[in-house]
Design an enzyme around this catalytic site. Structure first.
Site, PDB file in Angstrom:
ATOM      1  N   HIS A 160      34.261  14.356 -18.551  1.00 43.71           N
ATOM      2  CA  HIS A 160      32.952  15.492 -18.478  1.00 43.71           C
ATOM      3  C   HIS A 160      31.965  15.247 -17.488  1.00 43.71           C
ATOM      4  CE1 HIS A 160      35.407  17.888 -21.419  1.00 43.71           C
ATOM      5  NE2 HIS A 160      35.442  16.762 -22.102  1.00 43.71           N
ATOM      6  N   ASP A 200      36.052   8.782 -23.489  1.00 37.39           N
ATOM      7  CA  ASP A 200      36.384  10.067 -24.050  1.00 37.39           C
ATOM      8  C   ASP A 200      35.655  10.925 -23.181  1.00 37.39           C
ATOM      9  OD1 ASP A 200      35.460  11.633 -27.479  1.00 37.39           O
ATOM     10  OD2 ASP A 200      37.338  11.952 -26.007  1.00 37.39           O
TER      11      ASP A 200
END
Lengths: 359, 291
Positions: free
Chosen positions: B44, B39
């Site tokens: 990120h 995720d």
């Protein structure tokens, strides 16, 4: 400005702080987080003392108050001032939240900076095991706030862990400075020492213990009316070094072969004591030695090195596992691991030491 | 200004953290099978790593930026011993921030056979001249004490300090911390002498906050991206090459975790992660920062 939040949680408090600080435009020059376990009755005094200390050490002040409310809730007040650096967060816990104070305080700690915990009154017997105490690098208690300061000081001595300190010790700082200065000026062999103070005066007992642990001579403890310690005498072959204070404010300072001098030696209030305690944040080894001497003077057995207590925080389990599987004692790797673990949040000296001993 | 120290001569290790204080919020069926690593880390955190570790691009147009990011991502390696240098966890019920919360296994939509992690931490290294020998620790998790994303570069301790041991006893490590959210800014942490007659050194912060120097608020994350799409300006969008490199880095770790029989270790909601995460970093002689 004061921002009040009710029925809240720590994310809302963090957001409110962020918004408020950007309105004030203050930079974060704060050096530590001071957690105060305040009680509702003595809240104002604790608040005032912490505020005074915060003036010398700009910090984030977190006052944790356990209220008598029945509903499970957290209320918070955020105090921010334009002229005073730092912020004050008052957390009021009621209901079951009271049992989980660490869940509320942990998110409020400033990043990276040291954490100091202060119990103005009703300190736990073992500050190092308290859920909030474990978050702190330094734990400050005050034996004088209990109904039997002598007993309270003994309890501190039995359950001492590195990072603990008591304001009884801080009350002795000026005396200790004068005595060590006297010995600097007049370096002679000390034959014996006498400490005179009221019977229930804990600082006097601690002073006697400190002198015994540092000078390795017999120290007599004599009673007097007070206020506080009234005199300390070090007997040397050439005469006596005497510091005598009858009125609780100024003392006469006598060294053999020199004129008697007057020195200011007042009994300090809680604000000053707390401010001084925040100046150094490492573990106080001299204090620990004085406490050990206190126990021997009372005829008590010295405490065993602490056994591993069941601690929930992950770091302690980690310490045990790494010490068992990883480095051999004495190797450089072991030293690095130990140093790394001692910097974990919270400190883990005890668990690791035991685990290293066990492996 | 920081270019000369932005390398393995001065930097000891880097920690990149993305912490959230919320849980999956009743969407366990969506989150299940994905987990914190897929995720957040793959996209990120690896992007943050690329931006931190990359060399300076020739200009800010898309081609040059991508070249540098691809160069650094292709040099990233995960250690061979995944059991020693990765950690994963799953939040258990408890009290966090003043509210009582349920654990991941009690969330709506949770499957009993799930081994999805809500906390992932791993160590990567970069085999380049600039960064060889500097471990990069990435961690991401849900139900951590507070919401924060930051990149912290810890600097090496000086080989010799003219102070005595007691003066610098409680001195930490110098650090440069870039806060990505919530309070965007940069902090430099170093030791300063306490005013007074005795020699005592204490850690202080030199702080820059976007909110203090710029009163106009930054655009929200996706506002910026939508604007770039409309303008046809792609430097913030990872190209296929970068995405593939990201998966190449993470796949060995995911495969290793999938091969484990037991579910992720529990950590109490509101704490900074499972014991295995602390062990993982302590093994290298470092400690997780409290962000």
């Amino acid at each position: 400005m004061i921002i009040t939040l009710t029925h809240t949680d720590t994310s809302e408090i963090a957001n409110a702080l962020l918004k408020a600080r950007s309105r004030l435009g203050s930079a974060s020059g704060l050096v530590l987080t001071l957690i105060v376990a305040a009680e509702q009755r003595s809240f104002a005094k604790a608040y005032a003392a912490a505020q005074t200390a915060a003036r010398e050490h700009p910090c984030r002040l977190v006052l944790v108050v356990k209220t008598a409310g029945k509903t499970d809730r957290l209320d918070a007040d955020i105090h921010l001032a334009e002229d005073v650096p730092g912020e004050v967060i008052v957390l009021r816990l009621s209901g079951e939240v009271r049992e989980h104070a660490e869940s509320v305080v942990l998110p409020m700690l400033l990043p990276d900076s040291p954490v100091v915990m202060w119990w103005p009154s009703n300190a736990p017997d073992t500050p190092g095991d308290d859920v909030l105490g474990q978050l702190a690098d330094r734990r400050i208690t005050d034996a004088a706030s209990s109904s039997d300061p002598i007993k309270a000081l003994e309890v501190r001595a039995i359950h001492h862990s590195p990072g603990d300190t008591d304001l009884t010790w801080t009350r002795l700082t000026l005396w200790r400075a004068l005595l060590t200065a006297a010995l600097d000026q007049y370096p002679m062999r000390i034959l014996s020492a006498t400490v005179v103070g009221p019977r229930n005066n804990a600082p006097a007992n601690l002073m006697a213990a400190w002198l015994e642990s540092r000078l390795k001579v017999s120290v007599t403890r004599k009673p007097s009316a007070g206020p506080g310690i009234t005199s300390v005498k070090l007997e040397t072959p050439g005469g006596d070094i005497v510091i005598a204070r009858e009125d609780g404010k100024t003392a006469s300072y006598a060294i053999p072969g020199q004129p008697r001098r007057t020195v200011a030696l007042k009994r300090r209030d809680i604000n000053e004591l707390l401010t001084e305690e925040l100046r150094r944040l490492d573990a106080d080894d001299v204090y620990a030695a004085a406490l050990a001497a206190l126990l021997t003077r009372e005829g008590q057995p010295l405490p065993e090195p602490e056994p591993v207590r069941k601690r929930k925080e992950a770091g302690a389990i980690a310490a045990a596992r790494v010490a068992k599987t990883g480095a051999r004692a004495g190797s450089r790797k072991a030293a690095r691991v130990q140093e790394a673990l001692s910097r974990q949040d919270p400190p883990l000296h005890v668990a690791h030491a035991h685990a290293a001993g066990a492996s | 200004m920081f270019e000369p120290v932005w390398n393995n001569h001065y930097v000891d290790h880097v920690q990149i953290t993305m912490a959230e204080d919320i849980g999956v919020g009743g969407r366990a069926s969506y989150y299940d099978g994905i987990g914190a690593a897929r995720d957040v880390i793959q996209n990120h955190l690896l992007q943050l790593l690329a931006l931190t570790a990359m060399d300076e691009p020739i200009s800010f147009d898309a081609t040059n930026l991508r070249r540098e990011k691809q160069k650094v991502l292709s040099a990233v390696v995960t250690p061979k011993r995944h059991d020693l240098h990765t950690a994963r966890g799953r939040y258990a019920g408890g009290w966090t921030g003043g509210r009582q919360v349920v654990g991941y296994v009690e969330e709506e939509g949770f499957k009993a056979t799930s081994t999805t992690e809500t906390y992932a931490a791993l160590r990567v290294d970069i085999d380049s001249r600039r960064w060889a020998g500097v471990p990069f620790y990435l961690r991401a998790g849900k139900r951590l004490p507070r919401r924060v994303t930051e990149i912290a570069l810890g600097f090496k301790k000086a080989p010799h300090l003219p102070f005595t041991a007691t003066d610098t006893h409680d001195l930490g490590r110098n650090a440069l911390v870039m806060r990505i959210q919530p309070d965007e800014g940069v902090t430099l942490r170093f030791g300063a002498k306490v005013p007074g007659t005795q020699m005592e050194i204490r850690d202080v912060n030199m702080d820059f906050g976007y909110g203090d120097s710029f009163t106009e608020s930054s655009p929200e994350a996706y506002e910026r991206l939508l604007l770039d799409v409309l303008l046809g300006d792609p430097p913030l969008f990872p190209q296929q090459e970068e995405v593939e490199l990201g998966w190449q880095i993470l796949d060995p770790v995911l495969d290793y975790w999938a091969s484990l029989k037991n579910p992720p270790e529990d950590y109490e909601s509101g704490t900074w992660g499972p014991a295995s995460a602390h062990e993982m970093i302590a093994r290298d002689g470092h400690a997780w920062r409290r962000p």
